[in-house]
Scaffold this motif. Structure first.
Motif, PDB file in Angstrom:
ATOM      1  N   ALA A 126      17.173 -10.704  -6.530  1.00 41.55           N
ATOM      2  CA  ALA A 126      17.026 -11.310  -5.203  1.00 41.55           C
ATOM      3  C   ALA A 126      15.570 -11.674  -4.951  1.00 41.55           C
ATOM      4  O   ALA A 126      15.257 -12.742  -4.432  1.00 41.55           O
ATOM      5  CB  ALA A 126      17.524 -10.356  -4.136  1.00 41.55           C
ATOM      6  N   SER A 149      18.490  -7.672   2.717  1.00 43.20           N
ATOM      7  CA  SER A 149      17.547  -8.496   3.483  1.00 43.20           C
ATOM      8  C   SER A 149      16.729  -9.374   2.547  1.00 43.20           C
ATOM      9  O   SER A 149      16.449 -10.534   2.849  1.00 43.20           O
ATOM     10  CB  SER A 149      16.607  -7.620   4.296  1.00 43.20           C
ATOM     11  N   HIS A 194      24.737  -0.880   0.342  1.00 47.64           N
ATOM     12  CA  HIS A 194      23.965   0.324   0.649  1.00 47.64           C
ATOM     13  C   HIS A 194      22.538  -0.038   1.051  1.00 47.64           C
ATOM     14  O   HIS A 194      22.005  -1.055   0.618  1.00 47.64           O
ATOM     15  CB  HIS A 194      23.947   1.228  -0.586  1.00 47.64           C
ATOM     16  N   HIS A 240      19.487  -1.708  -1.166  1.00 51.75           N
ATOM     17  CA  HIS A 240      19.981  -2.376  -2.376  1.00 51.75           C
ATOM     18  C   HIS A 240      19.573  -3.849  -2.418  1.00 51.75           C
ATOM     19  O   HIS A 240      19.780  -4.510  -3.418  1.00 51.75           O
ATOM     20  CB  HIS A 240      21.504  -2.207  -2.494  1.00 51.75           C
TER      21      HIS A 240
HETATM   22  N1  LIG Z   1      12.681  -4.968  -8.328  1.00 51.96           N
HETATM   23  C1  LIG Z   1      13.372  -5.544  -7.362  1.00 51.96           C
HETATM   24  N2  LIG Z   1      13.271  -5.061  -6.117  1.00 51.96           N
HETATM   25  C2  LIG Z   1      13.981  -5.660  -5.157  1.00 51.96           C
HETATM   26  C3  LIG Z   1      14.853  -6.735  -5.440  1.00 51.96           C
HETATM   27  N3  LIG Z   1      15.457  -7.079  -4.288  1.00 51.96           N
HETATM   28  C4  LIG Z   1      14.998  -6.250  -3.326  1.00 51.96           C
HETATM   29  N4  LIG Z   1      14.100  -5.384  -3.858  1.00 51.96           N
HETATM   30  C5  LIG Z   1      13.370  -4.344  -3.138  1.00 51.96           C
HETATM   31  O1  LIG Z   1      14.273  -3.361  -2.666  1.00 51.96           O
HETATM   32  C6  LIG Z   1      13.814  -2.840  -1.431  1.00 51.96           C
HETATM   33  C7  LIG Z   1      14.924  -2.882  -0.389  1.00 51.96           C
HETATM   34  O2  LIG Z   1      15.258  -4.218  -0.132  1.00 51.96           O
HETATM   35  P1  LIG Z   1      15.895  -4.682   1.254  1.00 51.96           P
HETATM   36  O3  LIG Z   1      16.180  -6.119   1.105  1.00 51.96           O
HETATM   37  O4  LIG Z   1      15.046  -4.240   2.386  1.00 51.96           O
HETATM   38  O5  LIG Z   1      17.236  -3.829   1.246  1.00 51.96           O
HETATM   39  P2  LIG Z   1      18.360  -3.701   2.379  1.00 51.96           P
HETATM   40  O6  LIG Z   1      18.153  -2.368   3.006  1.00 51.96           O
HETATM   41  O7  LIG Z   1      19.636  -3.741   1.600  1.00 51.96           O
HETATM   42  O8  LIG Z   1      18.220  -4.859   3.305  1.00 51.96           O
HETATM   43  C8  LIG Z   1      12.605  -3.650  -1.018  1.00 51.96           C
HETATM   44  O9  LIG Z   1      11.448  -2.929  -1.305  1.00 51.96           O
HETATM   45  C9  LIG Z   1      12.698  -4.886  -1.891  1.00 51.96           C
HETATM   46  O10 LIG Z   1      11.446  -5.419  -2.189  1.00 51.96           O
HETATM   47  C10 LIG Z   1      14.932  -7.221  -6.772  1.00 51.96           C
HETATM   48  O11 LIG Z   1      15.678  -8.155  -7.095  1.00 51.96           O
HETATM   49  N5  LIG Z   1      14.165  -6.592  -7.686  1.00 51.96           N
END
Ligand SMILES: Nc1nc2c(ncn2[C@@H]2O[C@H](COP(=O)(O)OP(=O)(O)O)[C@@H](O)[C@H]2O)c(=O)[nH]1
Lengths: 621, 266
Positions: free
Chosen positions: A182, A20, A14, A17
């Motif tokens: 991540a 990236s 989703h 989540h």
């Molecule tokens: N607290 C926390 N936030 C995270 C983690 N991994 C990703 N995020 C945050 O979740 C948000 C979405 O992450 P992204 O990688 O862009 O999600 P994508 O849409 O699935 O690619 C970003 O603001 C990230 O910084 C994690 O392990 N812990």
């Protein structure tokens, strides 16, 4: 040095989540980022006043950075202890489904990212379902953002088992379920000190245990022909061996044309001897011992393990177009190297990926997953997807656009190969010394096949006999082929099983074609309920075939019931009776339609006589 | 890296070349005379059994290094190529808001557009790779371009199971990328394995070599002592410097390359 084959990975889940972020961090932790990239990401994050955003690694385009969403499939390379991997970044936005497909279709395995706080969401399920549809069976589930739920083991178990439960229902069994952060790298490369309760593998360790899908040389040979080259005196057939092995001397069967010939040589360019065999994955060129006609779209196989032939097949597909898919819709099919027009026979079901239950509608909308039956005018060479992926999946094209992809399922569709006329290469057409024109001049009319089709009781036999008498009186060379009469002799060996019925009609079509060739007007009176069978008869008598739909509604036919068959069918004494317990496929575009329920017999006879006289007149050609 | 890996890459490229030749007409291939397009030409000769059955196009800015022209003039008769040289319009005609080196590169875009317009090409084969530059990572193997050559990276066709987009409306064309799945290292390993000739500028002289060949006004050699293909391979296995580091236009602004690509650059 890396020894194992390169693993192609797709990361799904989703939006937000953490896909990236996971990818960016994986690249960083495995030392795969080019010099300066980590600094660049830190600088961009700082400039925007945010903590380090690893997802920026992927955001190569300015436009993406501004919107903070990933746009498209990206390839990124990294190495584990054992092998090199390439990540195909798959975005999570709903409207980007087609991009995810483009990447995921060639992946060996998937990482399904689930947010520990949010749990499974709509796209998590949709993507998982798509993995299943694309035939990807190796899935690692990562439960991300464990920091945001206080590293709770209970929460991890809860989210993990919800994911595993859903996957199990679509036949997917994850190889590992791993709690991660991540953003900070926990459990990516090595065990996290913050989750001592987790004793399973890290993400990289679990990747090392996955298998790379390799073209399979042990399966039956499938070699879809791409092209035929005549750069010099050689006539070289080219294509990729999708499965199995090709050897010099092999006797090949080409489908759907059903021609055969032997492999004379396998051609190559460059130093070294010409190869004597080729395996799966090889793009080959070869020559045949005889000049049989082969073209792009034919599939070469060995005789004993040939693909199936059918004009109809079931397809589990994903639909990408704004224009809904409905029964009757005509589209262009691309199947291996073949292209053909198909129409949608039925929409069997549209799947709700939330509940996995069928949705109550027969219209397939954008981003739906559905099961449909497709029909082609000609026979297609097909395989069930599970038996031969490359010749068991297809794309559908509307205008210039690819609008769907799907996998083929042939359960319930009989192989029509036994009914195809054998045109082996050692049969040659012998030329007559007489021309069709000469025969027509002698008879005063051309030969023709007048193919009556319609329900039992619609009046085919009566009509045929009356037309025969009428035209005979006018001096026509004319003859009726009627169902029961043919079954006594020519087709005495055939029963009423579906294959036998098809063969019955095939023989009638061939015999009728010979009559027409001899200059006779032949009228056939068979129910011939299947379009494919009639199309084959049309092909046999190419150019002089006339389909006449003798129509009467079922109630009328049942009332007439000249042979008492409807009554027996209703009572169950006759099985698979057309109109009652077996389908009648109406002609889509008959040359002539006569309705015997609405018109008198005389009027119908006159209409057919007029049609025959007009269409067999010598000047009409 | 095993030769099995290279064989898989090569067989896939041959498959794509044959798809392009079968489905897209008229077809031409851009030949920058660099290592990638030389490897692509080599594979075309394999795919078509010693023939290159389409014109090979050089977008000439008259600014290539002399070694490049010498190499071209040697290879054309040797490989029996149908060479078509397209002279690109002068820099003065380019969008003056582009940074200078990007502007110089834009000349090739215009040259290509002119050629397509004049000759009616439906398909252009190009030796670009996904690992070269991050915007190229977004590419499809068969990538449709509008009449103006523009690339709409937001609206790309789905591409799966090797069912490529082979039809475009009149006036539009396809950029076909048979090397998209190769890396720079793969190309060198393959060049060594097959003994494919290269322009000598790739090999170090006096501590400098070209890692990527462009026009002499906008491409610069990098520091290197790699004076053989073996040494280049060894260097690549350890370096983490981006390949296009010597390309001036990539460093002028965060989005230079992207701007070039959306308007039709290779
Ligand atoms: N607290 C926390 N936030 C995270 C983690 N991994 C990703 N995020 C945050 O979740 C948000 C979405 O992450 P992204 O990688 O862009 O999600 P994508 O849409 O699935 O690619 C970003 O603001 C990230 O910084 C994690 O392990 N812990």
């Amino acid at each position: 040095m890396v020894d194992a084959a390169q693993l192609r990975l797709v990361v799904v889940g989703h939006v937000d989540h953490g896909k990236s972020t996971l990818i960016g961090r994986l690249l960083h932790d495995t030392g795969s980022l080019p010099d300066g990239k980590a600094e660049e990401v830190r600088a961009i994050s700082a400039r925007r006043g945010m903590p380090v955003e690893w997802s920026f690694v992927l955001d190569a385009l300015q436009a993406e950075r501004d919107q903070a969403i990933t746009i498209d499939t990206t390839r990124l390379w990294f190495r584990t202890a054992r092998r090199s991997c390439v990540i195909i970044d798959a975005p999570g936005h709903r409207e980007f489904l087609r991009n995810m497909i483009s990447g995921a279709a060639e992946a060996d395995a998937a990482i399904l990212v689930v947010d520990a706080q949010e749990g499974m969401r709509e796209q998590t399920r949709r993507h998982a379902y798509l993995l299943h549809l694309l035939g990807i069976t190796q899935v690692v589930v990562v439960v991300n953002k464990m920091d945001a739920c206080g590293f709770s083991e209970a929460r991890f178990r809860e989210v993990g088992s919800a994911a595993t439960g859903y996957l199990a229902r679509i036949g997917l069994h994850p190889v590992a379920v791993i709690p991660i952060v991540a953003r900070d790298g926990d459990n990516l490369g090595q065990a996290s000190g913050r989750m001592p309760w987790y004793g399973g593998p890290s993400l990289l360790e679990s990747l090392d245990g996955l298998l790379v899908a390799a073209p399979d040389s042990t399966r039956p040979l499938r070699l879809p022909i791409q092209d035929v080259y005549k750069f010099d005196e050689r006539r070289i057939l080219v294509g990729r061996v999708e499965a199995g092995r090709l050897r010099v001397g092999d006797s090949l069967l080409f489908s759907p044309s059903n021609r055969s010939a032997r492999v004379a040589t396998i051609e190559s360019w460059g130093p070294g001897n010409a190869p004597l065999e080729a395996g799966a994955g090889d793009s080959v060129g070869f020559t045949l011992d005889e000049p049989v006609f082969v073209e792009r779209g034919d599939v070469a196989s060995h005789h004993d393990q040939a693909p199936k032939l059918s004009p109809l097949f079931r397809c589990h597909l994903f639909w990408l177009s704004d224009r809904p898919l409905v029964p009757g819709r005509s589209l262009r099919l691309k199947l291996a190297t073949d292209e053909a027009r198909v129409s949608v026979e039925t929409v069997e079901r549209v799947v709700d990926t939330e509940t996995l239950e069928p949705v109550d509608r027969t219209e397939v909308r954008r981003n739906d997953m559905a099961t449909v039956v497709l029909r082609c005018r000609e026979l297609l060479s097909l395989d069930p997807h599970a038996e031969s992926p490359a010749t068991g999946r297809c794309a559908l094209i509307d205008g210039f656009d690819t609008v769907a992809g799907g996998v083929i399922d042939l359960v319930g569709f009989p192989d029509q190969r036994p009914t195809v006329q054998r045109r082996s290469s050692d049969l040659y057409m012998v030329e007559h010394l007489l021309s069709a024109e000469a025969r027509a001049a002698r008879n005063g009319h051309a030969g023709a096949v007048i193919w009556l089709t319609g329900l039992s009781g619609a009046g085919k036999s009566t009509l045929a006999m009356q037309v025969e008498r009428e035209l005979f009186a006018r001096g026509y060379a004319i003859y009726v082929l009627d169902g029961d009469n043919v079954r006594r002799g020519l087709n005495a060996d055939l029963g009423f099983a579906p294959e036998d019925r098809a063969e019955n009609i095939r023989r009638v079509g061939e015999v009728a074609a010979l009559f027409a060739d001899a200059g006779v007007v032949v009228i056939t009176a068979f129910i011939s309920p299947y379009r494919a069978d009639r199309e084959r008869a049309r092909a046999a008598a190419a150019g002089c075939f006339h389909e006449v739909y003798v129509r009467a509604d079922l109630a009328t036919c049942e009332r007439r019931d000249p042979k008492g068959l409807y009554q027996r069918a209703r009572s169950g004494a006759v099985a698979e009776f057309t109109g009652i317990s077996a389908p009648y496929e109406e002609p889509e575009d008959p040359e002539l339609l006569v309705d015997t329920a609405e018109n008198s017999l005389e009027a119908c006879v006159a209409a057919v006589v007029r049609y025959v006289v007009e269409r067999t007149a010598i000047s009409a050609g | 890296m095993t030769s099995d890996h290279l064989r898989q890459l090569e067989q896939r490229t041959i498959y794509i070349l044959r798809e392009a030749y079968s489905r897209v007409k008229p077809l031409g291939m851009l030949w920058s005379i660099g290592k990638d397009s030389n490897a692509l030409l080599w594979m075309a000769r394999k795919a078509f059994f010693g023939n290159v059955p389409f014109p090979v196009i050089q977008l000439d800015t008259d600014m290539e290094l002399p070694e490049v022209y010498a190499f071209r003039d040697r290879i054309v008769p040797e490989w029996n190529l149908r060479l078509q040289v397209e002279h690109c319009p002068p820099e003065a005609e380019m969008d003056q808001t582009l940074p200078p080196a990007t502007r110089a590169a834009a000349r090739k875009t215009e040259g290509l557009k002119n050629l397509i317009r004049r000759q009616g090409y439906r398909g252009i084969l190009l030796g670009i790779r996904r690992d070269e530059q991050s915007t190229r990572a977004k590419e499809r193997v068969f990538s449709p371009r509008g009449i103006d050559g523009a690339w709409d990276f937001r609206d790309q066709p789905p591409e799966f199971w090797d069912q490529y987009k082979t039809d475009v409306p009149d006036g539009a064309h396809l950029r076909i990328h048979p090397l998209l799945h190769w890396t720079e290292l793969d190309i060198w390993l393959y060049t060594r394995q097959e003994g494919i000739p290269i322009v000598p500028l790739y090999l170090a002289r006096d501590g400098k070599r070209y890692r990527s060949l462009g026009e002499k006004n906008i491409t610069f050699p990098i520091d290197s002592n790699a004076s053989s293909i073996d040494e280049i391979i060894a260097e690549l296995e350890t370096t983490r410097m981006p390949e296009r580091a010597g390309r001036a236009m990539d460093h002028e602004a965060e989005d230079s390359f992207e701007r070039l690509r959306t308007t039709g650059y290779m």
